[in-house]
Design a protein around this motif. Structure first.
Motif, short mmCIF file in Angstrom:
data_model
loop_
_atom_site.label_atom_id
_atom_site.label_comp_id
_atom_site.label_asym_id
_atom_site.label_seq_id
_atom_site.Cartn_x
_atom_site.Cartn_y
_atom_site.Cartn_z
N TYR A 51 -7.72 4.12 8.04
CA TYR A 51 -7.67 2.80 8.61
C TYR A 51 -8.40 3.06 9.86
O TYR A 51 -8.49 4.37 10.31
CB TYR A 51 -5.85 2.10 8.01
CG TYR A 51 -5.63 2.69 9.23
CD1 TYR A 51 -5.40 2.18 10.64
CD2 TYR A 51 -4.42 3.96 9.07
CE1 TYR A 51 -4.29 3.15 11.25
CE2 TYR A 51 -3.75 4.47 9.67
CZ TYR A 51 -3.42 3.75 11.17
OH TYR A 51 -2.68 4.31 11.48
N THR A 52 -8.36 1.62 10.13
CA THR A 52 -9.39 1.22 11.14
C THR A 52 -8.47 -0.13 11.98
O THR A 52 -8.02 -0.57 11.22
CB THR A 52 -10.84 1.41 11.81
OG1 THR A 52 -11.27 -0.03 10.99
CG2 THR A 52 -11.27 2.38 11.03
N GLU A 77 -9.09 -3.37 14.03
CA GLU A 77 -9.53 -4.55 14.27
C GLU A 77 -9.59 -5.00 15.20
O GLU A 77 -8.71 -6.17 13.54
CB GLU A 77 -11.55 -4.43 14.10
CG GLU A 77 -12.07 -2.81 13.22
CD GLU A 77 -13.08 -3.16 12.75
OE1 GLU A 77 -13.58 -4.45 11.92
OE2 GLU A 77 -13.58 -2.35 12.35
N HIS A 127 0.90 -0.99 0.42
CA HIS A 127 -0.05 0.20 -0.12
C HIS A 127 0.55 0.98 -0.12
O HIS A 127 0.61 2.08 0.23
CB HIS A 127 -0.49 0.05 1.02
CG HIS A 127 -1.85 -1.11 0.69
ND1 HIS A 127 -3.10 -1.04 0.65
CD2 HIS A 127 -2.20 -2.28 1.99
CE1 HIS A 127 -3.36 -2.30 0.50
NE2 HIS A 127 -3.61 -3.17 1.48
N THR A 158 -5.89 -5.88 13.92
CA THR A 158 -5.60 -5.29 12.77
C THR A 158 -5.73 -4.16 11.53
O THR A 158 -6.69 -4.23 12.51
CB THR A 158 -6.03 -7.13 11.43
OG1 THR A 158 -5.81 -8.19 12.30
CG2 THR A 158 -5.84 -6.79 9.65
N LYS A 159 -4.58 -4.09 10.94
CA LYS A 159 -5.09 -2.83 10.32
C LYS A 159 -6.51 -2.96 9.47
O LYS A 159 -5.74 -3.47 8.33
CB LYS A 159 -3.64 -1.85 10.17
CG LYS A 159 -3.27 -1.19 10.53
CD LYS A 159 -1.90 -0.34 9.79
CE LYS A 159 -1.10 0.50 10.69
NZ LYS A 159 0.09 1.29 10.53
N ILE A 160 -7.31 -2.55 9.34
CA ILE A 160 -7.88 -2.43 7.99
C ILE A 160 -8.49 -0.90 7.42
O ILE A 160 -8.65 0.04 7.69
CB ILE A 160 -9.84 -2.77 8.28
CG1 ILE A 160 -9.55 -4.31 8.99
CG2 ILE A 160 -10.77 -2.76 7.55
CD1 ILE A 160 -10.52 -4.71 9.32
N TYR A 161 -7.83 -1.21 6.08
CA TYR A 161 -7.93 0.25 5.47
C TYR A 161 -9.06 0.84 4.80
O TYR A 161 -9.94 -0.35 4.09
CB TYR A 161 -6.80 0.17 4.17
CG TYR A 161 -5.31 0.09 4.54
CD1 TYR A 161 -4.65 1.61 4.87
CD2 TYR A 161 -4.86 -0.73 5.11
CE1 TYR A 161 -3.38 1.41 5.27
CE2 TYR A 161 -3.25 -0.75 5.05
CZ TYR A 161 -2.39 -0.05 5.99
OH TYR A 161 -1.24 0.07 6.62
N ILE A 162 -9.09 1.59 4.93
CA ILE A 162 -10.80 2.42 4.31
C ILE A 162 -11.17 2.81 2.88
O ILE A 162 -9.78 4.23 2.98
CB ILE A 162 -11.37 3.87 5.29
CG1 ILE A 162 -11.93 2.04 6.93
CG2 ILE A 162 -12.69 4.03 5.01
CD1 ILE A 162 -11.88 3.48 8.07
#
Length: 192
Positions: A126-127, A129, A49, A132-136
Motif C-alpha cells: 500500500y501507499t 496519499e 482486507h 489515505t491508504k491506497i492498496y496496490i
C-alpha cells in the motif's frame, strides 16, 4: 491329603481368575487407528482486507479390532513443548461424546484445523496519499500460507482414550512428524 484337596479346589479358581483378568485387560482390547490426509491449506479474504489462513487435515478414526470401542475422547498433547495448535481441540469443542462408539471395522471421519487471521497491512502492498491508504495489487508476502504456517504443524500428538465393554480404558497415541505418522497402542495414559 488336605493340601491336595485345597490345591484341587484353588487351582481352577486361580486359573479362572487369571483368564478373566487377561481377557478383560489384554484380549478384549479395541484398537483405534488414525489416518490423516496431507495438509490442506486455504486462504480467504474477509472484511477490511483481512485474510484468514487455514491449515486442515481430514481424519479417519477406525476400529481395527473385533471389540467395540466406547466413550471415545481426544486430546492434543504438546509436541516438543510447542503450544497446542488445533482450534476446536484447544477450545474444548468436543468432536466425540460419551455416546460415541465404534463397532468392529467401523470408522468416523472428522477434521482438525488451525487458522490465523492477518491484518491487511501484513499482506498487502500500500501507499499513503493524502493521509489515505491506497492498496496496490499484489502481496508483500508472496506465499502467506507458507510464511504464517504454525511450527506446530511439523509435528503433533493426538491422544484417544476409549473403553472396552467391561469399562477398561485403552489409549491410542497418534504421533505425526515432518516425515512420519504412526499410532501407538497403550494400556495406560502416557506421561508427558
Amino acid at each position: 491329603m488336605m493340601n491336595i484337596i485345597i490345591t484341587a479346589i484353588l487351582s481352577p479358581l486361580f486359573v479362572t481368575a487369571i483368564i478373566f483378568i487377561i481377557r478383560k485387560y489384554c484380549i478384549n482390547r479395541p484398537k483405534l487407528s488414525l489416518k490423516i490426509s496431507v495438509e490442506l491449506p486455504a486462504q480467504r479474504i474477509i472484511e477490511n482486507h483481512k485474510h484468514v489462513l487455514t491449515w486442515r487435515y481430514e481424519c479417519i478414526l477406525k476400529n481395527n479390532s473385533e471389540y467395540t470401542a466406547r466413550n471415545i475422547s481426544m486430546i492434543e498433547i504438546s509436541y516438543e513443548r510447542l503450544p497446542l495448535i488445533f482450534d476446536h481441540i484447544r477450545n474444548n469443542d468436543n468432536l466425540f461424546n460419551e455416546q460415541t462408539h465404534l463397532e468392529k471395522n467401523e470408522e468416523i471421519t472428522f477434521e482438525i484445523s488451525t487458522s490465523h487471521t492477518t491484518e491487511p497491512d501484513e499482506l498487502f502492498k500500500y501507499t499513503i496519499e493524502n493521509e489515505t491508504k491506497i492498496y496496490i495489487p499484489g502481496l508483500k508476502i508472496p506465499n502467506p500460507l507458507k510464511h504464517f504456517r504454525p511450527n506446530g504443524l511439523d509435528g503433533f500428538y493426538l491422544l484417544f482414550k476409549y473403553y472396552n465393554s467391561q469399562g477398561v480404558p485403552f489409549y491410542t497415541l497418534f504421533m505425526k512428524t515432518k516425515t512420519t505418522s504412526k499410532n501407538m497402542y497403550l494400556r495406560k495414559a502416557p506421561k508427558f
